[in-house]
Design an enzyme around this catalytic site. Structure first.
Site, PDB file in Angstrom:
ATOM      1  N   THR A 195       9.530  -7.694 -11.585  1.00 22.32           N
ATOM      2  CA  THR A 195       8.635  -9.189 -12.208  1.00 22.32           C
ATOM      3  C   THR A 195       7.370  -9.588 -10.728  1.00 22.32           C
ATOM      4  O   THR A 195       7.884  -9.508  -9.965  1.00 22.32           O
ATOM      5  CB  THR A 195       9.939 -10.580 -12.063  1.00 22.32           C
ATOM      6  OG1 THR A 195      10.852 -10.046 -13.023  1.00 22.32           O
ATOM      7  CG2 THR A 195       8.468 -12.091 -12.163  1.00 22.32           C
ATOM      8  N   ASN A 197      -7.278   5.239   9.597  1.00 21.58           N
ATOM      9  CA  ASN A 197      -6.861   3.800   9.756  1.00 21.58           C
ATOM     10  C   ASN A 197      -6.275   3.642  12.051  1.00 21.58           C
ATOM     11  O   ASN A 197      -6.573   3.175  12.064  1.00 21.58           O
ATOM     12  CB  ASN A 197      -5.030   3.783   9.244  1.00 21.58           C
ATOM     13  CG  ASN A 197      -4.623   4.871   9.516  1.00 21.58           C
ATOM     14  OD1 ASN A 197      -4.779   5.906   8.728  1.00 21.58           O
ATOM     15  ND2 ASN A 197      -3.398   4.287   9.848  1.00 21.58           N
ATOM     16  N   GLN A 227      -7.013   0.840   4.288  1.00 22.52           N
ATOM     17  CA  GLN A 227      -8.307   0.335   5.138  1.00 22.52           C
ATOM     18  C   GLN A 227      -9.582   0.141   4.705  1.00 22.52           C
ATOM     19  O   GLN A 227     -10.797  -0.816   5.263  1.00 22.52           O
ATOM     20  CB  GLN A 227      -8.403   1.506   6.333  1.00 22.52           C
ATOM     21  CG  GLN A 227      -7.461   1.595   6.716  1.00 22.52           C
ATOM     22  CD  GLN A 227      -6.461   0.914   7.976  1.00 22.52           C
ATOM     23  OE1 GLN A 227      -7.396  -0.544   7.915  1.00 22.52           O
ATOM     24  NE2 GLN A 227      -5.733   0.471   8.377  1.00 22.52           N
ATOM     25  N   GLY A 236       0.991  -1.236   0.000  1.00 30.04           N
ATOM     26  CA  GLY A 236       0.251  -0.348   0.011  1.00 30.04           C
ATOM     27  C   GLY A 236       0.625   1.349   0.053  1.00 30.04           C
ATOM     28  O   GLY A 236       0.737   1.999  -0.472  1.00 30.04           O
ATOM     29  N   THR A 237       1.585   1.655   0.441  1.00 27.34           N
ATOM     30  CA  THR A 237       2.925   2.704   0.338  1.00 27.34           C
ATOM     31  C   THR A 237       3.563   2.918  -0.552  1.00 27.34           C
ATOM     32  O   THR A 237       3.239   3.536  -0.784  1.00 27.34           O
ATOM     33  CB  THR A 237       3.949   2.038   1.424  1.00 27.34           C
ATOM     34  OG1 THR A 237       3.567   1.655   3.030  1.00 27.34           O
ATOM     35  CG2 THR A 237       4.856   3.252   1.732  1.00 27.34           C
ATOM     36  N   SER A 270      -3.729  -2.762  -0.008  1.00 26.85           N
ATOM     37  CA  SER A 270      -3.273  -3.439   0.277  1.00 26.85           C
ATOM     38  C   SER A 270      -3.627  -4.611   0.927  1.00 26.85           C
ATOM     39  O   SER A 270      -5.107  -4.977   1.418  1.00 26.85           O
ATOM     40  CB  SER A 270      -2.063  -2.878   1.744  1.00 26.85           C
ATOM     41  OG  SER A 270      -1.158  -4.143   1.857  1.00 26.85           O
ATOM     42  N   ALA A 271      -2.889  -5.413   0.200  1.00 30.07           N
ATOM     43  CA  ALA A 271      -3.771  -7.099   0.874  1.00 30.07           C
ATOM     44  C   ALA A 271      -3.581  -7.958   2.039  1.00 30.07           C
ATOM     45  O   ALA A 271      -5.051  -8.921   2.888  1.00 30.07           O
ATOM     46  CB  ALA A 271      -2.956  -8.269  -0.183  1.00 30.07           C
ATOM     47  N   HIS A 272      -2.908  -7.363   3.478  1.00 30.65           N
ATOM     48  CA  HIS A 272      -2.307  -7.676   3.876  1.00 30.65           C
ATOM     49  C   HIS A 272      -3.731  -7.041   4.837  1.00 30.65           C
ATOM     50  O   HIS A 272      -3.526  -7.309   6.408  1.00 30.65           O
ATOM     51  CB  HIS A 272      -0.641  -7.436   5.138  1.00 30.65           C
ATOM     52  CG  HIS A 272      -0.611  -6.354   5.527  1.00 30.65           C
ATOM     53  ND1 HIS A 272      -0.483  -5.770   6.702  1.00 30.65           N
ATOM     54  CD2 HIS A 272      -0.132  -5.436   5.026  1.00 30.65           C
ATOM     55  CE1 HIS A 272      -0.227  -4.326   6.447  1.00 30.65           C
ATOM     56  NE2 HIS A 272       0.200  -3.980   5.431  1.00 30.65           N
ATOM     57  N   CYS A 310       2.805   1.792  12.510  1.00 30.32           N
ATOM     58  CA  CYS A 310       3.847   2.047  11.935  1.00 30.32           C
ATOM     59  C   CYS A 310       5.301   3.117  12.575  1.00 30.32           C
ATOM     60  O   CYS A 310       5.690   3.439  12.760  1.00 30.32           O
ATOM     61  CB  CYS A 310       2.946   2.758  10.704  1.00 30.32           C
ATOM     62  SG  CYS A 310       2.350   1.477   9.574  1.00 30.32           S
TER      63      CYS A 310
HETATM   64  C1  LIG Z   1      -4.402   3.994   5.489  1.00 32.21           C
HETATM   65  C2  LIG Z   1      -2.925   2.898   5.399  1.00 32.21           C
HETATM   66  N1  LIG Z   1      -2.173   3.606   4.206  1.00 32.21           N
HETATM   67  C3  LIG Z   1      -1.572   3.072   3.930  1.00 32.21           C
HETATM   68  C4  LIG Z   1      -1.108   1.620   4.812  1.00 32.21           C
HETATM   69  C5  LIG Z   1       0.559   1.026   3.709  1.00 32.21           C
HETATM   70  O1  LIG Z   1       0.004   0.092   3.635  1.00 32.21           O
HETATM   71  P1  LIG Z   1       1.095  -1.154   3.409  1.00 32.21           P
HETATM   72  O2  LIG Z   1       1.587  -1.563   4.869  1.00 32.21           O
HETATM   73  O3  LIG Z   1       0.845  -2.227   2.986  1.00 32.21           O
HETATM   74  O4  LIG Z   1       2.560  -0.796   3.142  1.00 32.21           O
HETATM   75  C6  LIG Z   1      -1.055   1.650   5.493  1.00 32.21           C
HETATM   76  C7  LIG Z   1      -0.891   0.447   6.455  1.00 32.21           C
HETATM   77  O5  LIG Z   1      -0.296   0.211   7.575  1.00 32.21           O
HETATM   78  C8  LIG Z   1      -2.544   1.863   5.749  1.00 32.21           C
HETATM   79  O6  LIG Z   1      -3.489   1.908   7.699  1.00 32.21           O
END
Ligand SMILES: Cc1ncc(COP(=O)(O)O)c(C=O)c1O
Length: 396
Positions: free
Chosen positions: A244, A158, A186, A76-77, A206-208, A331
């Site tokens: 890849t 988040n 989110q 996601g970042t 983001s998948a996780h 984070c």
């Molecule tokens: C709102 C939001 N954006 C971005 C991210 C970052 O995603 P990733 O952990 O896949 O880099 C997060 C995860 O903490 C998030 O909550």
């Protein structure tokens, strides 16, 4: 329950989620027998390519996009960074627009690239959400300029879970000729989200956060959106993200989203009821507590303040009893700065220190909530009794 150790309770689903076993089953063959490079021309490669493209089609259908509008990224970042920098720089080059707008309670994956752009030739305006945890369209309108290139406001926050009025915010940006990106990391799968309905030009996923693996992201870029790739090399992903592709991650993402969407309505109801039990239990059972953000929220999200307690101390004491919660965004844990999200909605710094983020998910049970509500009050009481200022500041 398969994902919980004995007596352990996980209540930090906004930080990450366990991979659903149905997702693991779907992705595993692409780590083992179907390990080919999707860009190779022989059978093994073509099999991987087909899996990648079918994952792309499935995710596209899930978010209302065309498959070729989706770019697989590493997280996601990366999606956020690519959108902010890649779109703004191209818009500046093509249209001489050098102003960007982001909200004050964005994830750092948006805030930091925005600040980087501000040091590299762009003007940056930061719009504050109101105390309800919502960015009001009128406030965004006031921040827009004729040279605004890009606006970025998250779909749901988040830390406090508040859902943003995206369609109105995107419309406000478009009225001034600016493009609109949303960080939907989110929100994805938890509430209805369709890129064409809300009218965004770019979105990050983001998948996780949806029971897929870590390290698999998607960036939606509406057809025709100006974009300069951050990663250059072999030209994969329509030349928008070289490298890849993570085929197993893409397959997992598609399966994870399919499950989220199939279970969305039932889960929303179940998690909202569990969340209401958490919030009711804390507000009714412990004096001097309150809930952050009164706006509409993602199901299962609660951000609570226990006045006179340190969030970190509560977190560690809960952890010693096998309960995992957060004090804000994982984070930025390790820093003792109060949460920028809580400060943005007007929470005083000393109160923000006493916040706990409780986020529930697929494997949360009624018993988990019971355990949390049993364990928390004596912890709060003990911490308050050790705080010499508590009685004076908050005592009855
Ligand atoms: C709102 C939001 N954006 C971005 C991210 C970052 O995603 P990733 O952990 O896949 O880099 C997060 C995860 O903490 C998030 O909550």
């Amino acid at each position: 329950m398969m994902h919980r150790m004995d007596r352990s309770v996980y209540m930090d689903y906004a930080a990450t989620t366990p991979v659903d076993p149905r997702v693991t089953d779907a992705m595993l063959p692409y780590l083992t027998e179907h390990f080919g490079n999707p860009n190779s021309l022989y059978t093994l490669g073509r099999d991987a390519y087909r899996a990648l493209e079918s994952a792309r089609e499935s995710i596209a259908a899930g978010v209302g996009a065309q498959p070729q509008e989706l770019v697989f990224t590493g997280c996601g970042t990366e999606s956020d960074n690519s959108a902010l920098i890649g779109i703004s720089q191209m818009a500046a080059e093509r249209k001489s627009r050098r102003h960007i707008v982001v909200s004050a309670f964005e994830h750092h994956a948006v805030l930091h690239p925005a600040e980087w752009l501000a040091k590299n030739g762009f003007d940056l305006t930061i719009v504050s959400p109101r105390a309800d945890g919502v960015v009001h369209p009128g406030d965004l309108r006031a921040a827009l300029r004729d040279d605004t290139a890009l606006v970025s406001v998250m779909a749901a926050n988040n830390e406090i879970g508040t859902i943003q009025p995206l369609a109105e915010l995107a419309e406000a940006a478009h009225e001034r000729g600016a493009l609109f990106h949303t960080d939907a990391v989110q929100a994805l799968g938890k509430i209805p989200f369709d890129v064409s309905e809300v009218g965004v030009d770019a979105a990050s996923f983001s998948a996780h956060k949806i029971y897929g693996p870590k390290g698999a992201g998607v960036l939606y870029l509406k057809k025709g959106t100006p974009f300069r790739p951050l990663l250059m090399g072999g030209g994969q992903e329509f030349k928008k993200r070289s490298g890849t592709q993570n085929v197993a991650g893409a397959v997992a993402f598609a399966k994870a989203l399919e499950l989220m969407l199939a279970e969305q309505a039932d889960e929303a109801e179940r998690l909202s009821a569990l969340r209401d039990r958490v919030v009711g239990g804390v507000l009714d059972g412990i004096a001097n507590t309150r809930l952050n953000g009164t706006g509409p929220k993602l199901p299962g999200y609660a951000n609570l303040i226990m006045l006179g307690c340190e969030g970190e101390s509560m977190l560690l004491q809960l952890d010693s009893k096998g309960i995992a919660v957060s004090t804000g965004s994982a984070c930025s844990s390790g820093s003792l700065e109060p949460s920028h999200v809580l400060l943005a909605i007007g929470c005083p710094a000393e109160e923000a220190h006493g916040s706990l983020r409780v986020t529930l998910g697929r494997f949360t049970t009624d018993e988990d909530v019971d355990r949390f509500l049993e364990v928390l009050p004596p912890i709060v009481e003990r911490l308050r009794s050790m705080n010499p200022l508590y009685e004076r500041m908050y005592g009855a």
